[in-house]
Design an enzyme around this catalytic site. Structure first.
Site, short mmCIF file in Angstrom:
data_model
loop_
_atom_site.label_atom_id
_atom_site.label_comp_id
_atom_site.label_asym_id
_atom_site.label_seq_id
_atom_site.Cartn_x
_atom_site.Cartn_y
_atom_site.Cartn_z
N PHE A 39 28.34 24.45 29.66
CA PHE A 39 27.80 25.44 29.05
C PHE A 39 27.24 26.60 29.80
CE2 PHE A 39 24.72 26.82 25.18
CZ PHE A 39 25.82 26.97 24.26
N GLY A 40 28.07 27.09 30.63
CA GLY A 40 27.94 28.31 31.38
C GLY A 40 28.33 29.50 30.89
N ARG A 41 28.53 30.61 31.64
CA ARG A 41 28.82 31.85 31.14
C ARG A 41 30.12 31.63 29.87
NH1 ARG A 41 29.27 33.25 36.37
NH2 ARG A 41 27.57 34.31 37.17
N ILE A 42 31.22 30.89 30.55
CA ILE A 42 32.27 30.98 29.27
C ILE A 42 32.12 30.00 28.34
CG2 ILE A 42 34.93 30.43 29.26
CD1 ILE A 42 35.10 31.21 32.32
N ARG B 190 40.11 23.57 33.76
CA ARG B 190 41.15 23.08 34.78
C ARG B 190 42.00 21.93 34.50
NH1 ARG B 190 41.31 27.38 36.34
NH2 ARG B 190 40.75 28.23 38.68
N GLU C 113 50.15 22.80 38.11
CA GLU C 113 50.96 24.18 37.51
C GLU C 113 51.91 24.44 38.66
OE1 GLU C 113 47.84 26.81 36.51
OE2 GLU C 113 47.08 25.37 35.26
N HIS D 290 48.45 29.27 31.61
CA HIS D 290 47.29 29.73 32.25
C HIS D 290 47.00 31.24 32.07
CE1 HIS D 290 44.66 28.56 35.89
NE2 HIS D 290 43.91 29.51 35.13
C1 DGY Z 1 40.00 31.60 37.29
O1 DGY Z 1 39.30 32.53 37.50
O2 DGY Z 1 39.69 30.44 37.80
C2 DGY Z 1 41.20 31.54 36.58
O3 DGY Z 1 41.61 30.35 36.16
C3 DGY Z 1 42.39 32.25 37.36
O4 DGY Z 1 42.30 31.62 38.75
#
Ligand code: DGY
Length: 322
Positions: free
Chosen positions: A155-158, A241, A270, A288
């Site tokens: 529950f960080g920024r993203i 990831r 990947e 990605h």
């Molecule tokens: C990130 O910024 O970690 C994206 O997945 C691209 O690497």
């Protein structure tokens, strides 16, 4: 005075490549082909700064191969492809680009949630294959997001930006698992419920979205057992990831119907996508794309540049990891 030598390992949007060239003696990777271990190793002795991306593996061996580089200015927020301990031990600074790709990545998490829930990938494939026979009341029924619980792992920024979109835009209830509880105003805004145990969050969520860093600590966190703990008929989305998920177990959970669907933007090796997923209709597979907006990719370059300029001018690095 000689300008610092900088290696940019992959093509960046031209606006930022131009800015970079104004300040530094830069080598760009004109062919945009992934550099091999030998090239990266050689670069450690030839450049003052290396700007890698997620596609470059800077392990201890590469980092130890030369003694000129003073800064690894990663183009991206995730940095598990860099052995930061090895860099630190050799006095090399490492920076990343936090903050500037939050919205773009949260948008992709929502894209995957919606695509998986509304079976958009399946529908698109059907249309393109000429197999669509027309509207009918039971055709490709999916799940609504409204009123459902979205469980965020991390529950960080993203994670928070994803929760905001899901809650305010789609009426989802928010639950989360993380190292610590969110700030009270964030928790209040989102009505977010904290789960100190991952399994409890997984069991309580209709949709689960992953927002944790990669690396050894989180490798395989979404294991067969964790998947079994998810609600029957629930959905899993990953924009973090690939290594955090056991993909063989995920494929089995999707095949058996235990999970209704999944949406993935990242994979363990990947650009290889785990073979067992490719034939499954109920998984959405993206290449990605998390930060892939012009705005985010330019801002990422500018952020890396700000760190390089700080180094060149002897100021503290704004995004220093080590
Ligand atoms: C990130 O910024 O970690 C994206 O997945 C691209 O690497």
């Amino acid at each position: 005075m000689e300008r610092p030598r900088v290696l940019v390992t992959r093509r960046w949007p031209e606006e930022v490549e131009r800015q970079l060239a104004e300040w530094f003696d830069v080598s760009f990777n004109d062919g945009d082909i992934v550099l091999g271990k030998a090239e990266l190793s050689a670069a450690m002795g030839e450049y003052d700064v290396i700007c890698p991306t997620v596609t470059d593996r800077l392990d201890a061996e590469v980092i130890g191969a030369g003694d000129r580089v003073k800064l690894i200015a990663n183009y991206g927020v995730g940095f598990e492809h860099i052995d930061v301990a090895a860099a630190k031990a050799r006095g090399i600074a490492v920076t990343n680009t936090p903050g500037v790709l939050t919205d773009a990545t949260a948008d992709i998490a929502l894209t995957l949630l919606l695509m998986a829930a509304r079976r958009a990938g399946e529908g698109e494939r059907e249309v393109r294959a000429g197999k669509w026979t027309g509207w009918r009341p039971t055709h490709k029924l999916g799940s609504s997001l409204n009123g459902k619980t979205l469980g965020l792992v991390g529950f960080g920024r993203i994670g928070i930006a994803t929760a905001r979109r899901a809650h305010h835009g789609f009426g989802m209830k928010i639950a989360y698992y993380g190292r610590r509880e969110a700030l009270p105003d964030v928790a209040r805004e989102l009505g977010a419920q904290f789960y100190p145990k991952l399994r409890d969050l997984l069991a309580a969520s209709d949709f689960v979205s992953l927002h944790i860093p990669g690396g050894v600590e989180t490798h395989g966190l979404i294991s067969a057992d964790a998947l079994a703990a998810m609600k029957p008929g629930s959905y899993l989305v990953n924009t973090a990831r690939g290594g955090v998920i056991d993909h063989a177990a995920l494929a089995e959970a999707l095949r058996s119907g235990h999970l209704a669907g999944a949406g993935l933007d990242v994979y363990p090796a990947e650009p290889k996508v785990p073979e067992e997923l490719l034939d499954l209709e109920n998984v959405v597979l993206l290449p990605h794309l998390g930060s892939a907006t012009r705005e985010a990719r330019i801002a990422m370059g500018e952020r890396a540049l700000a760190n390089m300029l700080a180094l060149a001018e002897g100021r503290p690095l704004p995004d220093r990891i080590v």
